[in-house]
Design a protein around this motif. Structure first.
Motif, PDB file in Angstrom:
ATOM      1  N   TRP A   1       2.020  -0.640   5.542  1.00 33.82           N
ATOM      2  CA  TRP A   1       2.703  -0.967   6.807  1.00 33.82           C
ATOM      3  C   TRP A   1       4.122  -1.431   6.523  1.00 33.82           C
ATOM      4  N   ASN A   2       4.987  -1.246   7.520  1.00 36.40           N
ATOM      5  CA  ASN A   2       6.336  -1.792   7.375  1.00 36.40           C
ATOM      6  C   ASN A   2       6.336  -3.270   7.774  1.00 36.40           C
ATOM      7  N   ASP A   3       7.482  -3.909   7.622  1.00 34.43           N
ATOM      8  CA  ASP A   3       7.560  -5.355   7.887  1.00 34.43           C
ATOM      9  C   ASP A   3       7.191  -5.678   9.326  1.00 34.43           C
TER      10      ASP A   3
ATOM     11  N   TYR B   1       7.174   8.131  12.805  1.00 32.24           N
ATOM     12  CA  TYR B   1       5.796   7.657  12.646  1.00 32.24           C
ATOM     13  C   TYR B   1       4.823   8.647  13.293  1.00 32.24           C
TER      14      TYR B   1
ATOM     15  N   ILE C   1      11.446   4.574  13.934  1.00 32.87           N
ATOM     16  CA  ILE C   1       9.979   4.630  13.853  1.00 32.87           C
ATOM     17  C   ILE C   1       9.378   5.672  14.785  1.00 32.87           C
TER      18      ILE C   1
END
Length: 888
Positions: free
Chosen positions: A628-630, A272, A268
């Protein structure tokens, strides 16, 4: 210093001097070092078997230094221990040494360590080049007792300061702690328990981060490494590590294995895109007219978690205030001080490497800034907190429909105009704009014309009267037509200008034509011309009537007679026209009253919509976001787990009657020994709820006026209840949206951990406020928070805020001022900035938690322990968990 940043490490890389499986051929150490540099590795664990070649580490370190490249070389010796895996292979372990230890020191210490092998005569063989040569044993044949190795290292070096142990769970000589076999698994577990580092594969990461591998298991970092034995393999495998590339940085990776070590490029923090404040430039006077100043310097900032610490009065909060001063914030409440700072400049990296500079207070950039005292303000004022909740939910500023609001304003204005029209009086104080008054004018003037009529002149006077009436009608039409033309002249230009602007808008797919004034003016002017010609004809006709009087020999003062007829007829016609006007205005007035009641219902719909909007906005927060990711979705839901928000329509009866009182003749509602003014007002208006309020506005007869049920409109016409202008003040107070919101509004009510606002402590309200701040704006822009521990629940800080910061810093930069050691140490802050005030000159130094030495009182670690209460304990507790003694 920017603190801990991500860089590439390879802890297991063999040099051209490796004793075994050497495939470097003719490659030189220079070529080896150049390949490491081109691979952008920041730290390497130079590996050999059992011992190093003389000066191996020192030569490689020297090459980096000569090339002017900052690179850390750790020593890594690979041992085969005398325990076999399930495939019958001897298990490999590694000893990784600090960069402060030379090849000679390591070789010297190990030269007294006997390996498990012995000579043909049964004599010991020692872990050194000389002993191996003398005994003619190969490194690939040597094994060592694991216990003996650990004991020997511990007797000569300091565990955790000088060396650490790594194990290889896979490959030749690997062990598998996830195996199911009894004895092999037991051996593997014992080896793993005594190792701090795993040299493994990316897929091993999750297994070694589990804490249920065996009882009391600790998370361990997995380092992906090349195990390079040839030049082309250098740089092909590596780990990303967020730490200063030093042995101490390695220790921090062991303490924070989930946060500081990644095995692939797609983690990430590497992928990100988030904006972050890159640096803050300070200098000059802090406040105009005061001696305190900033030492001129530029402080680079870390993109993750930045903590600012310092003693009282050292300027730690001023750092954030200075940043705040460079932006034009829209927040209604902020306790941040305005810093003048002559050389104050903030740099923002937009996340893609584009850097923006903000060097004046006119800059606008939206980021989450919580100043010292902001939380306290909202936590102590629930009404303000409700407004802030709505702002955070994105529904602040939803105004009442401006079109309807304009109509209400227009309605109230026209109503007032009618009332003033209706109450207009003549010199005898008689109301002139009533049907009775104008009918009396018609009757009186009709009688006067009758007194001028006799059988001899009757026909001529009637004809003259009819002509005069027609002339008056046509003159009246001409006046109206000219008034219409004047109105057209005033507004046509303005309307056409607005149409031009509208057509120029990119949304105007269909172009609107301009108003063609001639289409209106031409027929109106033609009608005026026709009326003027007809008036000329009628005037000529009346002149003829006067001649007929004389021709018929009527013995009267013809000029005076006809002048009076003209005057009386004009009064009759004006009064008749006035009657039509009064009837129309009365109908309009009745429509205003009805329309006003309908507008009131529109406001009810609006306030219900606001309430529903709050409910809907909160429910949207609870929905999983596809973008969004988990982890991000779980993080937001975790923040919201103890929070519930719902909309509630509030009718503040006290505020309502307080405003009513201002509009009335207070003498009529003066308090008595039995009743207060409030009680007397409520007894009269009978409004105790929202439903009562809208009944009042819609015209129901709920007012108790001396025992008679009365509507609000009927009440307006009772002058004894009002001072001058009071009727219109009350009208505006009851119907104008800008006034209604003073006593009728939608509140955002909330519960935290099942408790309503009135049952929460100030600290719990503050905790709720911060949670919602983060939940409504969780990712992206930087989050700046000045001393969260001052206003938040301590339990929340330890159980939720620390874990929250550890997770959220991946997705947004977090900058905090704190005097709580746990918010520095246990959040694993990437950068620590130390504030210092020397003779009213404030300066800042920065670094990472792995910088320094507590015993020698140097570096960031020592500063943290000196400044923050419990700093040493926080470090010790964290490091003890991983079985690594504190660096002293």
């Amino acid at each position: 210093m920017i603190g801990s940043i991500w860089s590439k490490w390879d802890l297991h890389i063999h040099s051209p001097y490796t004793h075994q499986a050497n495939e470097y051929g003719a490659s030189t150490i220079d070529e080896f070092v150049d390949k490491i540099i081109s691979s952008e590795l920041s730290l390497t664990g130079i590996t050999n078997y059992f011992f190093f070649k003389d000066n191996e580490l020192d030569e490689i370190r020297g090459k980096f230094q000569k090339k002017g490249v900052e690179h850390t070389v750790l020593g890594n010796l690979e041992f085969r221990i005398d325990q076999q895996n399930k495939d019958g292979e001897w298990i490999n372990v590694h000893c990784i040494f600090s960069e402060n230890i030379t090849s000679q020191q390591i070789n010297s210490i190990l030269s007294t360590l006997p390996i498990s092998n012995t000579t043909s005569e049964g004599k010991h063989i020692y872990c050194s080049q000389q002993s191996f040569t003398d005994s003619q044993i190969k490194t690939c044949e040597a094994v060592v007792k694991f216990d003996s190795l650990i004991a020997h290292l511990n007797s000569n070096l300091k565990f955790g300061v000088d060396f650490l142990i790594a194990a290889c769970p896979n490959g030749y000589g690997g062990f598998r702690p996830d195996m199911k076999e009894g004895r092999s698994r037991a051996v593997a577990l014992e080896i793993e328990k005594r190792c701090q580092i795993i040299l493994g594969r990316p897929q091993d990461r999750n297994f070694f981060l589990k804490e249920d591998r065996y009882p009391f298991a600790k998370q361990k970092p997995v380092f992906h490494a090349s195990d390079a034995h040839r030049l082309k393999d250098v740089g092909t495998m590596y780990s990303w590590v967020k730490a200063k590339p030093t042995f101490e940085g390695l220790r921090q990776a062991i303490i924070e294995p989930d946060l500081r070590v990644q095995q692939t490029d797609d983690f990430i923090e590497n992928t990100y895109i988030k904006p972050w404040f890159k640096s803050v430039e300070l200098g000059g006077k802090v406040f105009a007219g005061e001696d305190i100043n900033f030492f001129s310097q530029t402080i680079p900032l870390n993109p993750n978690l930045v903590t600012i610490v310092g003693g009282r009065g050292t300027g730690k909060s001023l750092f954030l205030d200075a940043m705040h001063s460079r932006f034009n914030h829209q927040s209604e409440h902020s306790n941040a001080r305005r810093v003048s700072g002559e050389s104050l400049c903030v740099e923002l990296d937009q996340g893609d490497g584009t850097v923006l500079k903000f060097d004046s207070s006119t800059n606008t950039y939206s980021y989450l800034h919580v100043s010292q005292g902001d939380v306290q303000h909202f936590s102590q004022k629930p009404d303000d907190l409700s407004g802030e909740i709505k702002r955070m939910l994105g529904i602040h500023g939803v105004e009442f429909d401006p079109v309807t609001s304009s109509k209400i304003s227009n309605n109230l204005s026209k109503y007032r105009t009618f009332v003033e029209y209706w109450e207009d009086v003549d010199s005898q104080n008689q109301r002139i704009n009533t049907q009775q008054y104008q009918q009396s004018v018609i009757d009186n003037n009709t009688q006067l014309i009758g007194t001028l009529t006799n059988p001899q002149n009757k026909l001529l006077i009637e004809q003259y009267q009819n002509n005069s009436k027609s002339i008056n009608e046509k003159n009246n039409f001409i006046d109206q037509a000219r008034s219409t033309l004047a109105l057209l002249n005033r507004h046509a230009i303005e309307i056409n200008q607005k149409i031009v602007l509208l057509n120029a808008n990119s949304c105007s797919t269909n172009q609107a034509p301009l108003i063609d004034e001639s289409l209106v003016k031409t027929p109106i002017n033609q009608n005026i011309d026709i009326c003027n010609k007809e008036i000329e004809t009628l005037t000529e006709s009346n002149s003829g009537i006067a001649r007929q009087f004389r021709q018929q020999g009527i013995n009267q003062d013809i000029s005076s007679l006809l002048s009076k007829v003209t005057e009386y007829q004009k009064s009759i016609d004006q009064a008749s026209s006035k009657l039509d006007e009064i009837n129309q205005k009365t109908m309009d007035y009745q429509a205003f009253v009805q329309e006003r009641g309908e507008f009131a219902l529109k406001y009810k719909e609006y306030i219900d919509y606001q309430k529903d909007n709050i409910d809907l906005a909160f429910q949207k927060l609870k929905v999983k976001q596809s973008g969004w990711n988990d982890e991000q979705n779980e993080l937001v839901q975790e923040i919201l787990s103890d929070i519930h928000i719902n909309g509630r329509v509030v009718f503040n009866v006290n505020h309502f009657y307080s405003g009513i009182e201002e509009c009335l003749n207070r003498g009529k509602f003066r308090s008595t020994s039995e009743k207060s003014t409030f009680e007397r007002l409520q007894e009269t208006f009978c409004v105790r709820s929202i439903d009562d309020f809208f009944k009042l506005l819609s015209g129901e007869k709920i007012i108790n006026c001396d025992g008679v049920p009365t509507s609000i409109e009927e009440f307006f016409w009772k002058p004894e209840f009002f001072n001058k202008g009071g009727r219109f003040e009350l009208l505006n107070y009851l119907y104008s949206p800008s006034n209604i919101r003073r006593y009728l509004y939608a509140n955002a009510d909330f519960q935290y951990k099942g408790k309503t606002v009135n049952k929460l402590s100030v600290g719990q309200r503050g905790t709720f406020y911060v949670c919602l701040k983060l939940a409504t704006d969780p990712f992206g822009s930087p989050f700046v928070f000045d001393q969260p521990e001052d206003d938040l629940d301590n339990e929340f800080i330890m159980s939720q805020l620390v874990p929250l910061f550890r997770k959220i810093k991946k997705y947004r930069q977090v900058i905090i001022v704190t005097h709580n050691a746990n918010l520095v140490v246990n959040t694993d802050a990437e950068q620590v900035i130390i504030a210092d005030n020397q003779g009213e000159s404030i300066r800042y130094t920065s670094g990472s938690v792995e910088d320094g030495n507590v015993k020698e009182n140097t570096g960031i670690r020592a500063e943290i322990c000196n400044i923050l209460e419990g700093g040493s304990y926080a470090f010790e507790k964290r490091e003890r968990k991983y079985g690594i003694q504190e660096l002293a």
